[in-house]
Design a protein around this motif. Sequence first.
Motif, mmCIF file in Angstrom:
data_model
loop_
_atom_site.group_PDB
_atom_site.id
_atom_site.type_symbol
_atom_site.label_atom_id
_atom_site.label_comp_id
_atom_site.label_asym_id
_atom_site.label_seq_id
_atom_site.Cartn_x
_atom_site.Cartn_y
_atom_site.Cartn_z
ATOM 1 N N MET A 1 125.851 37.242 14.538
ATOM 2 C CA MET A 1 126.798 36.814 13.522
ATOM 3 C C MET A 1 128.061 37.665 13.643
ATOM 4 N N THR A 2 129.006 37.352 12.788
ATOM 5 C CA THR A 2 130.305 38.024 12.825
ATOM 6 C C THR A 2 130.678 38.505 11.433
ATOM 7 N N ILE A 3 131.283 39.678 11.401
ATOM 8 C CA ILE A 3 131.879 40.206 10.181
ATOM 9 C C ILE A 3 133.385 40.153 10.380
ATOM 10 N N VAL A 4 134.097 39.574 9.429
ATOM 11 C CA VAL A 4 135.555 39.483 9.494
ATOM 12 C C VAL A 4 136.133 40.516 8.541
ATOM 13 N N VAL A 5 137.103 41.288 9.032
ATOM 14 C CA VAL A 5 137.793 42.252 8.180
ATOM 15 C C VAL A 5 139.282 41.955 8.216
ATOM 16 N N GLY A 6 139.860 41.846 7.031
ATOM 17 C CA GLY A 6 141.304 41.703 6.909
ATOM 18 C C GLY A 6 141.908 43.089 6.949
ATOM 19 N N TYR A 7 142.727 43.353 7.970
ATOM 20 C CA TYR A 7 143.276 44.697 8.167
ATOM 21 C C TYR A 7 144.788 44.711 8.013
ATOM 22 N N VAL A 8 145.274 45.694 7.307
ATOM 23 C CA VAL A 8 146.691 46.039 7.265
ATOM 24 C C VAL A 8 146.771 47.555 7.416
ATOM 25 N N PRO A 9 147.844 48.078 8.027
ATOM 26 C CA PRO A 9 147.942 49.524 8.226
ATOM 27 C C PRO A 9 148.345 50.263 6.940
ATOM 28 N N ALA B 46 131.164 33.428 9.881
ATOM 29 C CA ALA B 46 131.037 34.819 9.435
ATOM 30 C C ALA B 46 129.900 34.995 8.436
ATOM 31 N N SER B 47 129.233 36.119 8.573
ATOM 32 C CA SER B 47 128.183 36.475 7.619
ATOM 33 C C SER B 47 128.757 37.277 6.454
ATOM 34 N N LEU B 48 129.966 37.822 6.646
ATOM 35 C CA LEU B 48 130.587 38.672 5.636
ATOM 36 C C LEU B 48 132.072 38.789 5.915
ATOM 37 N N ILE B 49 132.868 38.866 4.844
ATOM 38 C CA ILE B 49 134.286 39.199 4.931
ATOM 39 C C ILE B 49 134.471 40.512 4.188
ATOM 40 N N VAL B 50 135.218 41.443 4.776
ATOM 41 C CA VAL B 50 135.522 42.720 4.124
ATOM 42 C C VAL B 50 137.034 42.801 3.932
ATOM 43 N N ILE B 51 137.450 43.103 2.693
ATOM 44 C CA ILE B 51 138.867 43.227 2.380
ATOM 45 C C ILE B 51 139.110 44.482 1.561
ATOM 46 N N GLY B 52 140.314 44.981 1.627
ATOM 47 C CA GLY B 52 140.723 46.117 0.809
ATOM 48 C C GLY B 52 141.491 45.624 -0.402
ATOM 49 N N LEU B 53 141.315 46.303 -1.514
ATOM 50 C CA LEU B 53 142.006 45.951 -2.745
ATOM 51 C C LEU B 53 142.986 47.049 -3.133
ATOM 52 N N ARG B 54 144.104 46.630 -3.702
ATOM 53 C CA ARG B 54 145.038 47.608 -4.265
ATOM 54 C C ARG B 54 145.241 47.271 -5.728
ATOM 55 N N ARG B 55 145.625 48.262 -6.476
ATOM 56 C CA ARG B 55 145.830 48.040 -7.906
ATOM 57 C C ARG B 55 147.125 47.267 -8.132
ATOM 58 N N ARG B 56 147.036 46.237 -8.986
ATOM 59 C CA ARG B 56 148.212 45.466 -9.375
ATOM 60 C C ARG B 56 148.095 45.131 -10.845
ATOM 61 N N SER B 57 149.218 45.072 -11.490
ATOM 62 C CA SER B 57 149.212 44.700 -12.901
ATOM 63 C C SER B 57 148.929 43.208 -13.024
ATOM 64 N N PRO B 58 148.455 42.767 -14.181
ATOM 65 C CA PRO B 58 148.224 41.332 -14.370
ATOM 66 C C PRO B 58 149.493 40.502 -14.137
ATOM 67 N N GLU C 148 144.560 33.067 7.124
ATOM 68 C CA GLU C 148 144.115 33.561 8.432
ATOM 69 C C GLU C 148 142.705 34.139 8.354
ATOM 70 N N VAL C 149 142.423 34.902 7.315
ATOM 71 C CA VAL C 149 141.092 35.500 7.158
ATOM 72 C C VAL C 149 140.058 34.412 6.895
#
Length: 130
Positions: free
Chosen positions: A1-9, A91-103, A81-82
């Motif tokens: 299987m494949t794990i997809v990760v959304g990456y930004v630097p 994909a068996s899983l997607i991994v993403i990073g979260l950042r804090r944002r106001s509502p 894209e992801v």
Amino acid sequence: MTIVVGYVPTPEGEAALTQAIAEAKKSNDTLLVINSSKGDALVDNRYAQEPDIQSIEERLAEHGIQHIIKQPVRGHDAAAEVLDAADDNDASLIVIGLRRRSPVGKLIMGSVSQRILLEADCPVLAVKAD
């Protein structure tokens, strides 16, 4: 299987990559790293440059992770894209990073993470940076 990760630097992207590496090591899955740009600006700080890509390649090789790194520039947003990569690679899983944002920030700007969480056909693991 494949794990997809959304990456930004960014710290959030690094957190997602770190967690995706851990998940790939546990499951012995291939890791598909997606770093995209719409291509609508001369400079896109979220599009990884060659030194960033080389660093990722070295890191994944150190861990013995089978991987593919894709950097599409097709006019689509990062969520599309992801999600497309996850669908295309079963994909068996997607991994993403979260950042804090106001509502209000989420309302005005939208949220790539929110779209992935709501539209993905597989489990999504969302992580925060330290």
